[in-house]
Design an enzyme around this catalytic site. Structure first.
Site: not given
Lengths: 316, 316, 316, 316, 316, 316
Positions: B35, B106, B228, B260, B295
C-alpha cells in the site's frame, strides 16, 4: 494398499523461465516438488503402486500439491489436512553454465514441519513392502526427526524394507549436523542412496567410489548401496558385488529431480527382484529427467527400455 | 530530499492469470505490491518526489522489490537491508463476477515485521513535507506498531503533515483490534483516507457518507478526510465543507491498488495546495488503476487531465 | 554525485524468442539496450555509483528507457527530455549456430542523435571520478561527434579518468570512417577497451594480442588497455605489464551486452585501485552475461566472487 | 467404491486463446473435456466420491486424459486401456459477442466409440449409489448406444439411482434421431437434466418452463427434473412441487462445462438427501464455472456456500 | 487480375497485451496493419479477388508485411521492393474504459512515404473493377499525395469505380489540412466512407446523419455514401435513398480495423450489385472485427450470413 | 504458372514447448507441416516459383493450412476443397538428448487420403518444369498410390523432370511395403533424394555411401541422386561423378523439416542448371532449418550465400 510408501515434505516450486534470473523475471512457473513425492510419482509411472504421506494446508495451494501428485496415480488418501501453518515453497533459477542453479528456500513454519508422528496412519504403512525416506526430513524440525525415527521403527517391526536417500541440503544444516542425525539410522537401512560427495562429506566414508562401497559394506553388511556419480552414472553394491552403469550423454534442461528419478528407477527393478535392472532403470530414468522442465520425467517403463536398448527413435 | 516519505511493507504478489484459479494455474505473474510503496510510486508518477522506507532481505527477491519501486523514480536509498528473515508474499486470484477476488497471505516472519524503529533514518524523514502511513503496519507486529507511533511522533515534532489510510485487512486482525490500535493515532492525522465500510466497522462512525464526515469532523476538526465510495467516487471534507466526485464507468481488469491510487492522486493536489484538484485526481487515478494488471496505474498527470476533461481519445 | 558518468544512446530492443526469426515471430520481447547504459547498470550492480546521461522523448517509450536503467540504481536525473524526435530501436534475432545473430537497426532521427552539447549538465559530470564513452556515439550524427569531443575536453579539464570502448558497429560506418573519428581521441583516453578485431581493422594495430598491446602502449604510454578475445578471455596492459585472464566454458543464451559487462567488471576493480581484480571481474561478468536474456547480467559482486573462486553451487 | 459412477467419452480440448480464431492462433491450450468426467470431477470436488469409466488409448494423450481426471480425486481405475483407435479431440474458439463459440469436432473412430459393453466392470458399478449418463454417448456409435442400454439395465437391477443429462449435440445427430434414441430410456431415469430448448426440440415437451415440468411429470411421475434456463437459473421438479433458483449476474470467460457443473452441484445436494440445496449448489457451481478457463470450476463446497450466502469477499 | 486494387501504407503494429501499458509491458505482439491492406484482406476473405500495392523494404520486416497480407489470398505481386528507407511501425495500447486506446506512430521516413508514382504498375490497376483509397495516404508525404491524384486520374480514364475512406488521423494532420487535400478529390469518388465526426469536422458537412447525407448528395449526386455511427451502425445513401442498419451489441476486445471491415463488407455487396446486402455485411463484419485481436476479422461470408440471420450458435 | 509443382498431404503439427512432454504440456504450438509443402515453401523462399496441390477440408483448420503455405508465396490455387473428411494432424515432442523426438500421428481418414486423381488439374501441372513427389503419399491410401502413379505418367508425357524423396515413415508402413511401392517408380525419377538408411533398408542398396551411389547409378543411369548423411552433409551423384558436401556444426532446436530444406536447396541450384550450387544450398538450408521452430527455415538465398561463404555475422 500400495507396495511403496513415502513420507516427506513437498513444496511449491516457483521457477524463473530458462535464461531469466529471479530478480529479473516477470513470470514464474508453479510446480510441485519434493524428494519423496518425486520418488512416489516415479514409481507409479514405472508401474509400482505407491502412496505418499505428508501434512498440507487445506487451501488451494495445499490441494494443488496433493492434486499434482495424485495426477500420476500416487495414493494421497493418507495426507493429513490442517487449517494451520503455511505451504512451504522455494524459488528456483536454472542457470546455464557458468551460472549456477540458484535456490531460495522459504519453507520455515510449513504445515509438514509441525507434523505430530501420532497423526500418521501407521497401519496403512505397515501393509506396504517398502518405505522410502530421505535425509531432508530430519533436517526440518524436531517433530520431523521424531517422525523419521518412528517410521523406521514401525517399518522394522512390520518387516518392511527401508530405503533411504541421504539427500544432503547445505542450506538446511551443516554436514556435521547431518551426520549426527543420519548415522544412527543407518543400521536399519536396507537400500541406501548417496552421491560420492555425500559419502565423503556427510557419511565420512573416504576414497574412490569402489573403496567407499567396500568400506560401507563392511560396516553395514546387509545394506544395498547405490552410489551416484557426478557424470550421471552409478555404482551398485549388492550382495557382495559391485556393478557399474555409466551415464548417458546429456543436453540438460532442468537437473532438479534427477536423483529422485534414480531412486524410483532402482527401486522398480529392486522390487521386481532384479537390482541390476534397477540400476539400469535408475540411470536411464535420471538421464531422461534432465530433459523435462519440472521435477518429474514424464516417461514410463517402455521409454526406459527403449533408451537402454538404444532403439533408434524415428520421429516421423 | 523527497516531499513525501512513506514507510511500510511491500510483498511479492503472485497472481494467477485472469480466468485461472490458484489451484489450477501453471503460471504466476510476479509483481511487487504494498500500500505505501504504491502510494509513493503514484506520487512520483504524478510529479511529487517521494521516498519509501522499509526493511528487505538482501537477496534477489528483496532487491527485486526495491528495484521495481525505484523504477518509477521513488527514492529507496533508506531501505534497511538485512540478511535475515524472509520476503513476504501473497497469492492473488482475480475472480470475474460472481467469483470473488481471492488472496492467500504468506507474510508472517517477514524482514519488515521485525523492524526496529531505531534502524530508521528519522533525520531523512524530518526533511519531508508529508509522511504517509497505513493501518496495515500496526497489524503486522508489535515492532511495527511501535514504528508507527514513533513515526507520528517524529513527524509531529518536525512539523510534517501526516496522512493515514485506514486500509483495514480482515485477514490480519479483527475490526475491534484495528480500532483499538488506530483510534489513539487519529488526533495526529492531518489527512485521513477511509472507505465507508471502514468508517462504520473500524472507526465506529455511523450514518450515510455525509453524516460520517460531519461526525468525524466534530471529533477531529483539523482533519481533512477523503471518504471513498464502493462505486469508485469519493467525498472530501476540507475546511468545513463537503465536496463530491462521482466515479467513472469501469470495465475492471485488476482492482487491487485502486485505493492507493486514490491516495496518490489526492495528495498530489493537496500538496499543490489544491485539495479539490486532488479529489478529481484521486478518483481519476483510481479509475485508471482498474485497467492495469498489477498494483500500479502506469499513467501520469497528463493522462489524468485528459480523463478529467473528457478529451476524446483518437486511436490512430 | 556518482563516481562514474556515462553518456550515450539507449534503444528499445525488440527480440524474437529463441528459435524464431523476425519474419516468423508473432511476439517480441521489449527490452532496453545501450552500450553506455549497460555499463552504468553493471557498475551500479557491482557497487559503483553511476549516472547515465542521454536525450529521450517524453512518451511511454522514452520513460520506459529511463525507468529500466533507474531500476538498477543508476542516476538518470540528468537525462534531457524532449517532445520531439523519436525513440530509436533495433530488432534482434538470436540465431543458434550456424545461424548468425541478426540485427535490424531503426535508430535514425532519434532524440539522442539530435542532442546539443550545450544541453548537457557538464557541472554534474565534472564531479565524477571517471567518464565512460563509446565509439558508437560519434557514428550517430555530427552533434553526437561534437558531444564526444566536448565530453573528453570537459573530463580532461576536470581531471576525470576517461574510459572508452571502441565498440565498432559495421552497420553504422566503415572501419576507415571509425578510425578517422576515433584516432584523434585516443591520446586523451585512460582506459581503452577493444577486441582484437577492432584493434586490427579499426585502430590499425597489427599482430597477435601481445604484439598489439605493446605497439599500442608505445604510442599511448599512459593508457590502460583491455583487449578482449573471441573465446571470452581478455588481456590487460597495465603499467607496462601484460596480464591474462582466460574465459569460462559457456552455453550462451544471449551474447549481446557481454562486452559492456566486461567494461563494468573491469572498471569496478580499477576504481577500487585493483585492475587485476577488475580483469577477473570483467571476464566473469561477461561470461555470466551470456546466460541471461537481455543486455544485462542480473548478478552482483558476490556472484562474481563465487564464479571466480569456483565455489560449487549446491542447488537444493 | 465411489458413490457415483459415470461412463462416457472424454476428449482433448484444443482451445484458441480468448480473442483469437482457430484460423488465426499460433497457440492452443490443451485441456481434457467430457460431460461425464466433468460431472465426476465436480462431484469429487464437492465431496462426493466418484468414479469414471471410459476407454482410452494407452499413449501420452490417453494417459493425459486419465491423469487430469484423477488429479481431482476421481477414481479412474476402471478405465479400459487399448492400443488401438485414436484419442478424440475438439477445437474450440471462445467468441466474444456477437461472435459465437465455435467447435470443430474430430472424434470419429475414437477408442471409446469402439467400446464393447462386455469390457466394462459392471460389478464395480453395481456397488455405487448412483450412475450418471448423458445423451452424448448414444450418439457416438452403435456400441455406445448398447453401452447406455446395458448400463441402465445393470443400474436398475442393482437398485442404483439413474441420472441422465440430455446434452443434445447438433453436430452429432438431428433432434429427431436424438428423440428416438433417448425417449425409450426415460422411464428408467430418476433424475433428468435438460434445458428448455432440449425439452422442446428433443423431448417434444411444449410450453413455458412450468408447463414443461408438469407435462413431463405426468408422463414420468417418479422423475426428478432439473430444467436449466438460458440466463443461468434453473427450475426443479421434485415430488410434485416446482422450486425455482434464479441465476447470478455473470461476466463469462468460458461457458463450456457450465451444464455439467449444474449436474454435479445438484447431485451433491440430492445425494445428501437435500435436493433444494442441490438446486442452489447447481446454479452457483454453474455460475462459477463461467469464470474459469477450461471445463472445470476449481471450487469446492465452501466456495458455493460463500456465493450462496452472499458473503462479501474481502480481497486483501 | 483482381477485381479490386488498393494502394497504401501498411505498418508493423506492436501491441501491448490487454491490461498492460506500453511503459509497463515486457512483451509486444507483432502484427501487420494498414487501412488499405485491411480492406484488401477483408475483400479476399469475403470472396472478392483483390490486390494490394505498396512500397516495402526488402528485409525480414518488409517481407513479413507482404507475407501476412498474402496469407489471406491478396495478390501482392505488384509491391515495389526497395533496399532503402525503413519499415514504419506503430505502438498500440488497448485501453479498457475509462482508459483510452493509445497509439504512438513511428512511421516517418518509411519506404512507402518515398514512393514515386512512376514506379506503380498502372496497367495492372486499369484492369480492375474498383480502386480503394484512403485519406491517410495524402497525409504522409507530397509523393503520397501525388500518388493519390495519379491513381484517381488513372482510375477515371480506365473506367474503374473509385472508393474512398476519409480515415482522418489527428496525429498526422489537422482537420483543415485534411479538408484542403481531400475536398478536390471528392467529385471523382463513387463510394465514400466516413464517420459522422469526419463528415462534420473534416468535410464540413453539418447536421444529424440524415441531413449530412442529403447535403452531401446535393453536392455529389453520383456518390454512394456510407456514414458510420459511433455505436457501430451505419447509414447508406444510394441512388437517392437512405438505408439504415443498426449495430450489434458488442463486448469489444480490439476496436482497431473495424472501419476497414465496414468498407470490405460494403464493397462485397456493392460489387455483387447489391448495396443493401453490402450495408448489412459491412455492419456485421465490423461488429465481428471487435472480437478479434489484430486488425483483421478472421471470418468469411458464411459467418456474416450466420450473424445477420441470427442463427443461434450451438457450441458443442 | 509455377516452375515446380508438388502434390501431397499437409498436416496440422501440434508441438509441445521445448522441455515438455505431450503428457505434461498445457500448451501446444499449432503449425502446418508437410514434406511436399515444405519443399514448395523452401523453393519459393529461394526464388523458384512453386505450386502445391492437395485436398483440404473447407473449415478454419483447412484454410489455415492453405494460408500458411500461401504466406510464403506458394500458389495454392489448385487445392481441392471439400466439406467432407477431416484435417489430419500430428503431435510432436522435441526431445533433448537422450530423449528421442516423439511423434503421434492422427491422420487416418484425412481429406487428402480420399483424393480422386481425376480431381487434380493436370493441365496446370503439365506447364511446370519439374514435379516433386515423396514416398509418404503412396503410404497413405490406395487413392494416394494411384495419384502418384498418375502424376508420374502425366509428368513423363509432358516432359517434366520428376523429383522424388523416399521419405520413409516407419509409422506408416514396413520397409518391405515401401520397397514394393517405390521400386517400380524409380525408373521414371530424374532426381532422387534418400538417406543412407533409406538406401539400405528401403531401396535395398548396400555398402558405404559411395558404393550405394555407384550401385544405384548402374541401375538408373539417368538419375541424379542426393544421398544425405546423418551428420548433415550430403553426397551428390551427377552425370557420372560424385560430389561431397560436409555438414555444418549445429546446435539444433527443431530437426523436423531439414530433409525438405535439403530438397528445396538442391532443386534451386539444379533448376538454375548448377547442381553443385544446389548441393551447397541444400546442405546449408538444411543446417539453418535446425535452428528454427517449425518445419520451415525462414531464410532466403542471401542467407545461404552468407553461410556458405562464411561471412562473419556482426550482430550489432
Amino acid at each position: 494398499m500400495p507396495d511403496v510408501v513415502t513420507i516427506g515434505e513437498t513444496l511449491l516450486r516457483l521457477t524463473a523461465p530458462p535464461g531469466f534470473g529471479l530478480e529479473q523475471t516477470e513470470i514464474l512457473r508453479l510446480e510441485v516438488a519434493g524428494a519423496e513425492s518425486n520418488v512416489a510419482i516415479g514409481l507409479s509411472r514405472l508401474g509400482i503402486s505407491s502412496g505418499w504421506i505428508s501434512r498440507l494446508v487445506n487451501n488451494p495451494l495445499g490441494r494443488r500439491i496433493a492434486n499434482k501428485i495424485r495426477e500420476h496415480g500416487v495414493d494421497v488418501s493418507r495426507v493429513i489436512w490442517t487449517s494451520e501453518g503455511r505451504v512451504g515453497l522455494y524459488y528456483l533459477e536454472l542457470g546455464q553454465p557458468p551460472r549456477p542453479y540458484q535456490v531460495i528456500y522459504d519453507r520455515a513454519g510449513s504445515a509438514f514441519s509441525q507434523i505430530d508422528p501420532e497423526e500418521v496412519d501407521w497401519n496403512y504403512i505397515r501393509q506396504a513392502r517398502l518405505i522410502h525416506l530421505t535425509g531432508i526430513t530430519p533436517a526440518l524440525s524436531l517433530n520431523c526427526y521424531r517422525l523419521i525415527c518412528r517410521a523406521i521403527q514401525e517399518a522394522q517391526s512390520a518387516g518392511l524394507k527401508i530405503s533411504f536417500d541421504v539427500n544432503y541440503r547445505s542450506k538446511l544444516w551443516s554436514p556435521e549436523a547431518a551426520r549426527q542425525a543420519i548415522q544412527p539410522l543407518l543400521p536399519a537401512i536396507d537400500v541406501l542412496f548417496c552421491t560420492t560427495q555425500e559419502a565423503i562429506h556427510v557419511l565420512g566414508w573416504n576414497g574412490d567410489p569402489e573403496t567407499i562401497l567396500r568400506e560401507a559394506a563392511q560396516r553395514y553388511p546387509r545394506m544395498t548401496i547405490v552410489l551416484t556419480l557426478e557424470e550421471g552414472g552409478a555404482l551398485l553394491w549388492y550382495e557382495g558385488q559391485i556393478y557399474t552403469q555409466p551415464g548417458y550423454p546429456l543436453e540438460p534442461i532442468d537437473r532438479v529431480g534427477a536423483g529422485d528419478a534414480m531412486v524410483a528407477g532402482f527401486l522398480t527393478g529392486f522390487l521386481h527382484g532384479d537390482p541390476l535392472r534397477g540400476l539400469a532403470y535408475g540411470v536411464a530414468y535420471a538421464a531422461l529427467k534432465h530433459t523435462f522442465i519440472g521435477d518429474i520425467a514424464w516417461c514410463n517403463q517402455s521409454d526406459l527400455e527403449q533408451l537402454i536398448h538404444n532403439q533408434q527413435a524415428r520421429w516421423r
